[in-house]
Design a protein around this motif. Structure first.
Motif, PDB file in Angstrom:
ATOM      1  N   GLN A   1     118.326 -54.700  50.973  1.00 39.87           N
ATOM      2  CA  GLN A   1     117.919 -56.030  51.419  1.00 39.87           C
ATOM      3  C   GLN A   1     116.864 -55.987  52.510  1.00 39.87           C
ATOM      4  O   GLN A   1     116.827 -56.854  53.369  1.00 39.87           O
ATOM      5  N   SER A   2     116.013 -55.007  52.493  1.00 41.45           N
ATOM      6  CA  SER A   2     114.973 -54.936  53.511  1.00 41.45           C
ATOM      7  C   SER A   2     113.621 -54.786  52.833  1.00 41.45           C
ATOM      8  O   SER A   2     113.532 -54.613  51.613  1.00 41.45           O
ATOM      9  N   ILE A   3     112.582 -54.814  53.618  1.00 38.93           N
ATOM     10  CA  ILE A   3     111.244 -54.620  53.047  1.00 38.93           C
ATOM     11  C   ILE A   3     111.080 -53.218  52.479  1.00 38.93           C
ATOM     12  O   ILE A   3     110.160 -52.967  51.717  1.00 38.93           O
ATOM     13  N   TYR A   4     111.981 -52.310  52.821  1.00 41.07           N
ATOM     14  CA  TYR A   4     111.900 -50.928  52.355  1.00 41.07           C
ATOM     15  C   TYR A   4     112.712 -50.654  51.084  1.00 41.07           C
ATOM     16  O   TYR A   4     112.779 -49.526  50.628  1.00 41.07           O
ATOM     17  N   SER A   5     113.342 -51.658  50.518  1.00 37.75           N
ATOM     18  CA  SER A   5     114.248 -51.437  49.385  1.00 37.75           C
ATOM     19  C   SER A   5     113.538 -51.289  48.040  1.00 37.75           C
ATOM     20  O   SER A   5     114.198 -51.182  47.011  1.00 37.75           O
ATOM     21  N   GLY A   6     112.226 -51.232  48.041  1.00 40.38           N
ATOM     22  CA  GLY A   6     111.484 -51.071  46.789  1.00 40.38           C
ATOM     23  C   GLY A   6     111.864 -49.821  46.025  1.00 40.38           C
ATOM     24  O   GLY A   6     111.852 -49.806  44.792  1.00 40.38           O
TER      25      GLY A   6
ATOM     26  N   VAL B   1     102.235 -38.096  42.134  1.00 40.10           N
ATOM     27  CA  VAL B   1     101.891 -39.496  42.344  1.00 40.10           C
ATOM     28  C   VAL B   1     102.932 -40.100  43.278  1.00 40.10           C
ATOM     29  O   VAL B   1     104.128 -39.979  43.035  1.00 40.10           O
ATOM     30  N   MET B   2     102.465 -40.748  44.328  1.00 40.60           N
ATOM     31  CA  MET B   2     103.356 -41.382  45.292  1.00 40.60           C
ATOM     32  C   MET B   2     103.173 -42.890  45.228  1.00 40.60           C
ATOM     33  O   MET B   2     102.038 -43.378  45.243  1.00 40.60           O
ATOM     34  N   LEU B   3     104.267 -43.610  45.139  1.00 39.80           N
ATOM     35  CA  LEU B   3     104.252 -45.061  45.283  1.00 39.80           C
ATOM     36  C   LEU B   3     104.676 -45.317  46.718  1.00 39.80           C
ATOM     37  O   LEU B   3     105.804 -44.999  47.097  1.00 39.80           O
ATOM     38  N   ILE B   4     103.755 -45.852  47.524  1.00 39.17           N
ATOM     39  CA  ILE B   4     104.043 -45.998  48.944  1.00 39.17           C
ATOM     40  C   ILE B   4     103.587 -47.361  49.451  1.00 39.17           C
ATOM     41  O   ILE B   4     102.627 -47.931  48.954  1.00 39.17           O
ATOM     42  N   THR B   5     104.306 -47.860  50.431  1.00 36.63           N
ATOM     43  CA  THR B   5     103.979 -49.175  50.985  1.00 36.63           C
ATOM     44  C   THR B   5     102.920 -49.099  52.072  1.00 36.63           C
ATOM     45  O   THR B   5     102.428 -50.126  52.512  1.00 36.63           O
TER      46      THR B   5
ATOM     47  N   VAL C   1     108.837 -42.471  45.079  1.00 36.35           N
ATOM     48  CA  VAL C   1     108.608 -43.669  45.882  1.00 36.35           C
ATOM     49  C   VAL C   1     108.953 -43.332  47.328  1.00 36.35           C
ATOM     50  O   VAL C   1     110.016 -42.785  47.607  1.00 36.35           O
ATOM     51  N   PHE C   2     108.031 -43.674  48.233  1.00 39.67           N
ATOM     52  CA  PHE C   2     108.272 -43.562  49.673  1.00 39.67           C
ATOM     53  C   PHE C   2     107.957 -44.931  50.260  1.00 39.67           C
ATOM     54  O   PHE C   2     106.804 -45.250  50.520  1.00 39.67           O
ATOM     55  N   SER C   3     108.988 -45.744  50.447  1.00 36.33           N
ATOM     56  CA  SER C   3     108.766 -47.144  50.810  1.00 36.33           C
ATOM     57  C   SER C   3     108.944 -47.450  52.292  1.00 36.33           C
ATOM     58  O   SER C   3     108.985 -48.601  52.679  1.00 36.33           O
ATOM     59  N   SER C   4     109.010 -46.421  53.137  1.00 32.75           N
ATOM     60  CA  SER C   4     109.075 -46.699  54.577  1.00 32.75           C
ATOM     61  C   SER C   4     107.670 -46.635  55.164  1.00 32.75           C
ATOM     62  O   SER C   4     106.713 -46.274  54.491  1.00 32.75           O
ATOM     63  N   ASP C   5     107.561 -46.950  56.436  1.00 29.00           N
ATOM     64  CA  ASP C   5     106.260 -46.939  57.103  1.00 29.00           C
ATOM     65  C   ASP C   5     105.616 -45.558  57.131  1.00 29.00           C
ATOM     66  O   ASP C   5     104.408 -45.443  57.250  1.00 29.00           O
ATOM     67  N   TRP C   6     106.410 -44.522  57.025  1.00 24.81           N
ATOM     68  CA  TRP C   6     105.877 -43.162  57.104  1.00 24.81           C
ATOM     69  C   TRP C   6     105.302 -42.684  55.773  1.00 24.81           C
ATOM     70  O   TRP C   6     104.680 -41.634  55.709  1.00 24.81           O
ATOM     71  N   GLY C   7     105.509 -43.420  54.708  1.00 26.59           N
ATOM     72  CA  GLY C   7     104.942 -43.043  53.409  1.00 26.59           C
ATOM     73  C   GLY C   7     105.331 -41.640  52.998  1.00 26.59           C
ATOM     74  O   GLY C   7     106.416 -41.152  53.312  1.00 26.59           O
TER      75      GLY C   7
END
Length: 183
Positions: free
Chosen positions: A19-24, A127-131, A108-114
């Motif tokens: 339930q956070s912006i990092y839950s992708g 291939v990295m899916l990152i925010t 997938v690395f969905s935190s700020d640290w990618g």
């Protein structure tokens, strides 16, 4: 990847996991499992997804009990080492990583640290899916200082953060998750 990595994290029922912006990372994995293009026959696969919930794992490693940042600190080095451990497992257990040097593998690395949460040499082909699609070629001094502060149990993490965490020729920047209220 062995299911113990993610099942244990989701059983903690942390907000960060679902339930956070990092839950992708969780949402993308769940959607891939529902895809009509999913194959369980590796010889038919064009890409291999490595399902590890790095942001969720990161959140499970706060230094002290209680709420997260900014009131708490986190040992990102533990996440870095866990990614190393998972990659070693994939390299030893599945021939497809070695045959392509990881080029046809996605994480997938969905935190700020990618993707700085993982080792550069092992992941530089994947291939990295990152925010965080930060294209800065040279990190600002404050970034290195922040990385050194959060390295915790892995000094390699601070060194890793001096290298690109996003490589536009192969990585894909994804938006953070937003809660969608039920209609």
């Amino acid at each position: 990847v062995h299911p113990r990595w993610n099942a244990g994290l989701l059983s903690l029922n942390m907000q960060q996991c679902r339930q956070s912006i990092y839950s992708g990372e969780v949402y993308i994995h769940e959607q891939l499992l529902l895809s009509p293009y999913l194959t369980l026959d590796p010889s038919e696969a064009d890409l291999f997804f490595i399902p590890f919930y790095a942001a969720c794992f990161l959140s499970s490693n706060f230094v002290k009990p209680g709420p997260g940042w900014p009131d708490n600190d986190v040992d990102i080095g533990k996440t870095y080492r866990e990614v190393q451990h998972i990659l070693r497992h994939v390299e030893k257990s599945y021939p497809f990583w070695n045959s392509s040097s990881g080029r046809n593998h996605v994480m997938v690395f969905s935190s700020d640290w990618g993707s700085c949460q993982g080792p550069f040499l092992e992941l530089h082909n994947s291939v990295m899916l990152i925010t965080s699609g930060d294209r800065t070629p040279v990190r600002q001094p404050w970034y290195a200082a922040r990385a050194a502060h959060h390295m915790g149990s892995s000094p390699e993490f601070a060194d890793r953060c001096s290298l690109p965490c996003y490589q536009p020729h192969k990585d894909i920047a994804i938006p953070p998750m937003l809660a969608v209220p039920s209609l």
